[in-house]
Write a protein that holds these residues in place. Sequence first.
Motif, PDB file in Angstrom:
ATOM      1  N   GLU A   1       0.853  -1.177   0.000  1.00 27.58           N
ATOM      2  CA  GLU A   1       0.000   0.000   0.000  1.00 27.58           C
ATOM      3  C   GLU A   1       0.891   1.231   0.000  1.00 27.58           C
ATOM      4  O   GLU A   1       2.017   1.193   0.517  1.00 27.58           O
ATOM      5  CB  GLU A   1      -0.951  -0.007   1.195  1.00 27.58           C
ATOM      6  N   HIS A   2       0.370   2.323  -0.549  1.00 24.73           N
ATOM      7  CA  HIS A   2       1.200   3.499  -0.803  1.00 24.73           C
ATOM      8  C   HIS A   2       0.595   4.728  -0.151  1.00 24.73           C
ATOM      9  O   HIS A   2      -0.621   4.943  -0.213  1.00 24.73           O
ATOM     10  CB  HIS A   2       1.325   3.723  -2.311  1.00 24.73           C
ATOM     11  N   ALA A   3       1.462   5.538   0.451  1.00 22.18           N
ATOM     12  CA  ALA A   3       1.014   6.758   1.126  1.00 22.18           C
ATOM     13  C   ALA A   3       2.059   7.850   0.960  1.00 22.18           C
ATOM     14  O   ALA A   3       3.250   7.570   0.757  1.00 22.18           O
ATOM     15  CB  ALA A   3       0.765   6.494   2.610  1.00 22.18           C
TER      16      ALA A   3
ATOM     17  N   TYR B   1      -0.480   6.500   6.799  1.00 22.79           N
ATOM     18  CA  TYR B   1      -1.671   7.356   6.690  1.00 22.79           C
ATOM     19  C   TYR B   1      -2.157   7.400   5.252  1.00 22.79           C
ATOM     20  O   TYR B   1      -1.413   7.803   4.341  1.00 22.79           O
ATOM     21  CB  TYR B   1      -1.320   8.769   7.165  1.00 22.79           C
ATOM     22  N   THR B   2      -3.420   7.014   5.027  1.00 27.09           N
ATOM     23  CA  THR B   2      -3.986   7.019   3.674  1.00 27.09           C
ATOM     24  C   THR B   2      -5.347   7.695   3.588  1.00 27.09           C
ATOM     25  O   THR B   2      -5.975   7.658   2.523  1.00 27.09           O
ATOM     26  CB  THR B   2      -4.140   5.570   3.152  1.00 27.09           C
TER      27      THR B   2
ATOM     28  N   LEU C   1      -6.250   9.875   0.622  1.00 30.00           N
ATOM     29  CA  LEU C   1      -6.439   9.272  -0.702  1.00 30.00           C
ATOM     30  C   LEU C   1      -7.900   9.146  -1.075  1.00 30.00           C
ATOM     31  O   LEU C   1      -8.228   8.836  -2.211  1.00 30.00           O
ATOM     32  CB  LEU C   1      -5.791   7.883  -0.747  1.00 30.00           C
TER      33      LEU C   1
ATOM     34  N   GLN D   1      -4.670   2.554  -4.130  1.00 33.74           N
ATOM     35  CA  GLN D   1      -3.215   2.526  -4.315  1.00 33.74           C
ATOM     36  C   GLN D   1      -2.626   1.231  -3.736  1.00 33.74           C
ATOM     37  O   GLN D   1      -1.662   1.264  -2.968  1.00 33.74           O
ATOM     38  CB  GLN D   1      -2.564   3.753  -3.678  1.00 33.74           C
ATOM     39  N   ARG D   2      -3.187   0.116  -4.125  1.00 33.48           N
ATOM     40  CA  ARG D   2      -2.843  -1.169  -3.517  1.00 33.48           C
ATOM     41  C   ARG D   2      -2.332  -2.127  -4.586  1.00 33.48           C
ATOM     42  O   ARG D   2      -2.970  -2.309  -5.632  1.00 33.48           O
ATOM     43  CB  ARG D   2      -4.081  -1.746  -2.835  1.00 33.48           C
TER      44      ARG D   2
ATOM     45  N   GLN E   1       1.099   5.054  -8.746  1.00 32.66           N
ATOM     46  CA  GLN E   1       0.809   5.523  -7.401  1.00 32.66           C
ATOM     47  C   GLN E   1       1.559   6.820  -7.109  1.00 32.66           C
ATOM     48  O   GLN E   1       2.637   7.053  -7.663  1.00 32.66           O
ATOM     49  CB  GLN E   1       1.224   4.469  -6.359  1.00 32.66           C
TER      50      GLN E   1
ATOM     51  N   PHE F   1       3.344   8.493  -3.906  1.00 36.00           N
ATOM     52  CA  PHE F   1       3.726   7.974  -2.592  1.00 36.00           C
ATOM     53  C   PHE F   1       5.159   8.358  -2.232  1.00 36.00           C
ATOM     54  O   PHE F   1       5.977   8.675  -3.093  1.00 36.00           O
ATOM     55  CB  PHE F   1       3.620   6.448  -2.587  1.00 36.00           C
TER      56      PHE F   1
ATOM     57  N   GLN G   1      -2.366  11.135  -6.536  1.00 35.41           N
ATOM     58  CA  GLN G   1      -2.521  10.054  -5.562  1.00 35.41           C
ATOM     59  C   GLN G   1      -3.976   9.722  -5.237  1.00 35.41           C
ATOM     60  O   GLN G   1      -4.344   8.559  -5.209  1.00 35.41           O
ATOM     61  CB  GLN G   1      -1.738  10.389  -4.285  1.00 35.41           C
ATOM     62  N   ARG G   2      -4.827  10.697  -5.014  1.00 33.91           N
ATOM     63  CA  ARG G   2      -6.193  10.405  -4.589  1.00 33.91           C
ATOM     64  C   ARG G   2      -7.089  10.109  -5.799  1.00 33.91           C
ATOM     65  O   ARG G   2      -6.619  10.047  -6.939  1.00 33.91           O
ATOM     66  CB  ARG G   2      -6.751  11.569  -3.758  1.00 33.91           C
TER      67      ARG G   2
END
Length: 896
Positions: free
Chosen positions: A364-366, A376-377, A380, A385-386, A406, A408, A471-472
């Motif tokens: 997962e990406h943050a 923290y996501t 998003l 973003q998985r 992604q 991140f 990202q979002r």
Amino acid sequence: MELQVVRLKCEYKSNPLGLDVRAPRFGWHIEARRRNTNQSAYRIQVSKEDPDFSTLAWDTGAVQSDRSVHVAYEGAELEPRTRYYYRVRVWDDQGIGSEWSAPAYWETGLMDPSAWTAEWISASRQTAENEEDKSPEQPADYVRTTFTPARKVRSARLYATALGLYTAYVNGRRVSDDLFTPGWTSYNKRLQYQTYDVTGLLAEGDNVVGAALADGWYKGNLAWKGARNLYGDRRALLMQLHVKYEDGTEQVWSTDRSWRVSSAGPIRMAELYHGEQYDATMEMTGWNAPGYDVTRWEPAEALDLPKEHLIAQENDPTRVVEDIQPIALIRTPKGETVIDMGQNLVGWVRFTIHADAGRRIVLEHAEVLDKEGNFYTANLRSAKQRIEYICKGGGAETYEPHFTFQGFRYVKVEGWNGEPDLSCFTARVIHTDMERTGSFECSDPLINQLQHNILWGQKGNFLDIPTDCPQRDERLGWTGDAQVFIRTAAFNMNVASFFTKWLRDLKADQQADGAVPHVIPDALPPEHTHSSAAWGDAAVICPWTVYLCYGDTRILEEQYDSMKAWVEYMRRQGDNEYLRNTGFHYGDWLGLDAKEGSYRGATPNDYIATAFYAYSTELLAKTAEIIGHTDDAEQYRLLYRRIVEAFNREFVTPAGRLAAPTQTAYVLALMFGLVEGDVKRRVAGTLAAMVRQNKDRLTTGFVGTPYLCHALSQNGYHETAVKLVLQKEYPSWLYSVLKGATTMWEHWDGIKPDGSFWSTAMNSYNHYAYGSIGDWMYQVLAGLDTDRETPGYKHLQIRPQTGEGFEWVRATLNTMYGTAASGWSKQPDGRLSVEITVPPNTTASVELPQALLADVQESGRELAAAEGILSREQAEGHVRLSLGSGTYTFAYPIVG
């Protein structure tokens, strides 16, 4: 050599394949030993399929001209699918001639949609009744066919596009390193195709051409309401392989019903927002190579879809442009295993693992960690973003995604066998592969980090279109963000082709009445409002900026109808034709003087709308004059004057006060020439006082921030602008730097002083709009700019301004003519050293700040003895010089 021609370009590109431009334009750089070298004549030769130039398709002869950019081809009509070689030689202003340049080439594409004989093909499973096919997120499609060349191959070209995203292969090898093809355009009006040279991939006997297909922008999830299938509900592929044999004959293989399709491969889901699911146990080894058994594959279904809107690729391709290694492995307070890449970036992670078959690895990406240090996501929103990878076992296996990206810095790893080894992970940075052109550095490390963040904000958001954030669940081509940042972007990278393509989509999506959607391509629901001031004005500001930075008049000609339609749309909106006081507007978006709970700053909408109406009208009048629409030019000059008069009646008191007591209101009045004389002086003084009274802090949002420091520096308050830029307390540019930012933030306080977050609803940490301060850093602090009357850096304006808190500053820019540079440094003995580079075939007007003419030396010589100085004079507070090409070092004691 005394004089030579280098860096030949055709339509901004080096040796491009697949151009459909019928009159492509050439440009070149000149290298010369002596100062003040100018081109006096050029000669271009073009040959068809002949690198020796023994037969010519065009020979200009010696043309008496100093033009070395955008020289349009005027030879015989170009033929499709043909390589043309070209070379250039020049003469300087002393009659010295260069040798011929090394040959360069371009290759034409299909040139006409009617040249497509291929059929659109698709997998038929979309109509199946099984439960899997009813899922909105479907596995990738794999498509292939076998062909056998009849004899020895001379050359082979693959022309390809898709409804969705595709990756093409020949004999098991990717045909290029391009990603996310065919790119994102207004698909139902303009769909790009790509051209690949696959000659070296062919073999004797059986060959295979194939492709993998995913949803992408065409039919995947777009925007924040879960919408899908915006352009269509069927993926499809279109390909033509043209093979030329040594005997001159040709053979074509095209997509049709004989191709085979399978969805049983390893990519089980691929979405731009949500990531990718890859089951390595389902890999079809050799599926895109000869000898693979396709008896269980289905025949392709041919679709009756249009081809009239197919166009050759216009902008630079998207690629992996660099790799970044992780800097730390973190165990968070919650016990999460997190990898820190050290940089907020856009792309994906490649990893290598040894594991048993069936082990499931989840990434997962943050962008940030929360104040406790946990992953923290929430910002998003719905974007997942998985990445989910199922191992096949049996040894080392390496994976990286295919049809997703992604945004991140941090990667949470789940399912790894033991503690991950950082050497197994690489972040792959992805964006449109534009030439890096500008650099800026100075004595303040925080400002250098700010420039780093500006550049990385551009990298992250210039992925085929200029997005707001990467990202979002958004990643859309917001027009307002693009227009406030375009000038800064054009310094950092060559964005000419990038914005040319995007502006053609703006023109395509512009409504019949001239209204401009908020995002381009227009991916918002039909009921969504449009044509906000400062957003819709991208229709005028962006082509004008491309013209300023690259001297490109063709973009003004192409976009003129769109520019005019936008101004006429605004003309019809107000209570009278000189004020724009109706409609929806974003206002000074995210201005800090907004009322509680509002995203819009305090500057009234009608004030902002009328100001931008004036500005766009002025630019339209200038555009009309430049491209020869003299009647329009006079009409719009008159309209501009009337708008300014109406603005002053409506918003300016006789004493010189503005109706809106906000920083943004005062900035726009100054930057758009809406006030003059004593009123202008009072407005400038009031703006500076506002900033000082706010403890050298800004209150501006998206509309005012790009111009704030310019307005101060241009009107006698440069030191106030410098204090703003060096401000470290919130709100300021350096606040985020001190909070550890590596890209630009959407909000001045995206992370608050106590470590909490501004919001979960709209809080991007990679949002380039406020990076528009870069334009002031390059143009004003370093002093490197182009002359407005002679754009494209043919004539430079170099006017560096020093500032308390800076010991030295330097900027360089690879212009269409070569490298230009401006920098200064304060010496220990109280002298100022100014270094300037002017490319060959250009000139520069220079202002040396705080200088006396009698004190200035160039490389230790009196100015009168220095070669290349065309004129010199003392002006109030500075020395004014005119320079020919060359590199100069001026030194003098600082006065004043």
